[in-house]
Design a protein around this motif. Structure first.
Motif, PDB file in Angstrom:
ATOM      1  N   THR A 157       0.847  -1.205   0.000  1.00 55.62           N
ATOM      2  CA  THR A 157       0.000   0.000   0.000  1.00 55.62           C
ATOM      3  C   THR A 157       0.875   1.246   0.000  1.00 55.62           C
ATOM      4  OG1 THR A 157      -0.089   0.187   2.425  1.00 55.62           O
ATOM      5  CG2 THR A 157      -1.836  -1.108   1.380  1.00 55.62           C
ATOM      6  N   GLU A 170      -7.777  -0.520   4.546  1.00 57.40           N
ATOM      7  CA  GLU A 170      -6.636   0.331   4.213  1.00 57.40           C
ATOM      8  C   GLU A 170      -7.027   1.807   4.130  1.00 57.40           C
ATOM      9  OE1 GLU A 170      -3.752  -0.547   4.550  1.00 57.40           O
ATOM     10  OE2 GLU A 170      -3.640  -2.701   4.248  1.00 57.40           O
ATOM     11  N   CYS A 191      -3.680   0.584  -3.091  1.00 55.02           N
ATOM     12  CA  CYS A 191      -3.344  -0.822  -2.832  1.00 55.02           C
ATOM     13  C   CYS A 191      -2.844  -1.518  -4.095  1.00 55.02           C
ATOM     14  CB  CYS A 191      -4.588  -1.566  -2.341  1.00 55.02           C
ATOM     15  SG  CYS A 191      -5.183  -0.945  -0.761  1.00 55.02           S
TER      16      CYS A 191
END
Ligand code: GDP
Ligand code: IMO
Ligand code: MG
Length: 419
Positions: free
Chosen positions: A268, A293, A304
């Motif tokens: 990420t 996330e 991502c």
């Protein structure tokens, strides 16, 4: 004894806070060596979740000594908020948290400068956390900084000189601001800071080593955000790498022991800048959703993508990683297949060494592996691992040539498997 270092190998948010907390019972001292409240380190245990920004993640494990090292930049107002949140949940820190006199202070105007510089960059902005990190390190390097130790001597004068310089720059940028409120909060923070003991942390840490005590150095951000080796200029303003622990704590390179390199089973990034394996499709959305996330502090959605072994090998090389720690393996639990980037194709040429610059004509070369399609979140022992997950580990260890020592299968302290 030596100082073990735990640091991020990707673009930050790998799960450093969680693992520092897990490893702390083995150490006498835990110390942050760089960065500041741009960090957000999440810990979960006993049904509680904590996000630490400047305080080391060893603070919850008994009466261990926690030190904010000289390489850290500290915002008194945010520090006060962080301490008070912990006090409200029953944690008294004054006897186990110490602050280096040589740590630099983030002044209220540093935050304003951060915002002014970002605004001026327009579309090419870094996407900073807005915490004044860059301007504070700039003043440190240009020898205009104000340090924690200065609070004890001639503080008003040093503060005023610095603030006036900043005001002149802000005027050049035509940046409008209201300093009064943030300045009041900042000075309240200074009063809070004074409740803690300011120390010569380089002496403290080296004395501990001489007394055969063990020290864990906790990195912030990640190697790909390092000021020298990250994807410049889309980086933070400190050395996030292992060498940063030497300058950020005052320890000699030969006193470094283990180097724990921590990475997610995928990848990420927050903020702007190149990200070779970024997935702008449904798979990327799934990783974001399943891995939750979103920035620990800012709530910003994280970009991502698949794991990038070209970047990871580079990070392992720069840091001399001796043990790997793989996080968020459980996030891939439901995937039928997973991918790992093993090379980049640049202008038709296959490249396996991380290049000077990541440009638009770069294409990741992937190896596809079978997913394990098994819930791993309750597993306690590697003997329970599904065969496909063991294959993934074996593949990574062969590629990276460093053993994977810890596997994390969930955010809680208990969801950690030491191999
Ligand atoms: P840090 O900055 O490196 O300390 O990482 P962050 O705290 O910013 O981000 C990591 C996020 O992942 C946090 O929300 C953690 O609670 C969470 N986390 C850590 N390890 C795991 C794991 O193994 N599985 C899952 N699902 N979440 C994890
Ligand atoms: P932890 O310690 C992820 C990123 C910002 C931005 C760039 C520069 O939680 O892993 P800065 O405010 O440092 O000048 O921003 O670096 N960044 C992080 N990304 N995790 C972090 O810390 C980060 N700290 C800074 O998003 O792209
Ligand atoms: Mg974080």
């Amino acid at each position: 004894m030596k100082v073990d270092v735990l640091l991020g190998l990707q673009w930050g948010d790998e799960g450093k806070g969680k693992v520092v907390d897990v490893l702390t019972p083995r150490y006498d001292v835990v110390s942050r060596f760089q960065g500041g409240p741009n960090a957000g380190h999440t810990l979960e245990f006993a049904g509680q979740k904590y996000v630490l920004r400047s305080i080391p993640s060893g603070i919850f494990q008994g009466n261990k000594i926690n030190i904010i090292g000289n390489g850290v930049v500290l915002d008194p107002a945010l520090f006060k908020a962080e301490v008070e949140a912990l006090e409200a949940s029953g944690h008294d820190l004054t006897k186990r948290l110490y602050i280096s006199k040589k740590a630099h202070l983030i002044l209220p105007t540093h935050r304003l400068l951060d915002a002014a510089y970002e605004k001026a960059k327009g579309d090419s902005k870094i996407g900073t956390t807005g915490k004044g990190i860059g301007p504070t390190y700039t003043d440190k390097i240009s020898r205009n900084g104000v340090r924690v130790g200065d609070i004890l001597c001639d503080f008003e004068k040093k503060y005023t000189i610095a603030i006036n310089k900043h005001k002149a720059i802000l005027a050049q940028y035509n940046f409008e601001y209201d300093l009064k409120k943030i300045e009041d909060e900042w000075f309240e923070g200074i009063e809070k800071l004074k409740q803690f003991t300011f120390i010569d942390s380089e002496h403290e840490i080296n004395n501990k080593l001489k007394e055969n005590k063990s020290v864990l150095a906790e990195g912030a951000q990640g190697t790909m955000l390092d000021i020298d080796f990250g994807s410049y200029p889309f980086v933070t303003s400190s050395n996030t790498i292992c060498a940063g622990a030497c300058t950020g704590l005052g320890i000699a390179p030969r006193n470094i022991g283990e180097v724990f390199g921590i990475f997610k089973a995928y990848c990420t990034r927050v903020g702007s800048g190149p990200f070779p394996t970024e997935l702008l499709d449904e798979t990327g959305d799934s990783l974001r959703k399943l891995g939750f996330e979103f920035g620990s502090v800012t709530g910003r959605p994280r970009r991502c993508g698949w794991i990038d072994l070209v970047a990871l090998k580079y990070a392992i090389m720069i840091n001399g990683v001796s043990k790997l720690i793989m996080m968020k393996s459980d996030v891939l639990d439901s995937f039928k297949t997973i991918k790992a980037c093993v090379a980049y194709k640049i202008n038709g040429e296959t490249v396996t060494e991380f290049p000077y610059e990541i440009t638009d004509n770069l294409e990741p070369v992937y190896k596809e592996l079978a997913g394990w399609e098994t819930d791993m979140t309750k597993m306690q022992n590697e003997k329970e691992f599904p065969v496909q997950f063991n294959d993934y580990i074996a593949f990574l260890e062969k590629e990276l040539q460093v053993p994977i020592y810890i596997v994390s299968v969930g955010p809680d302290r208990a969801q950690t498997i030491v191999r």
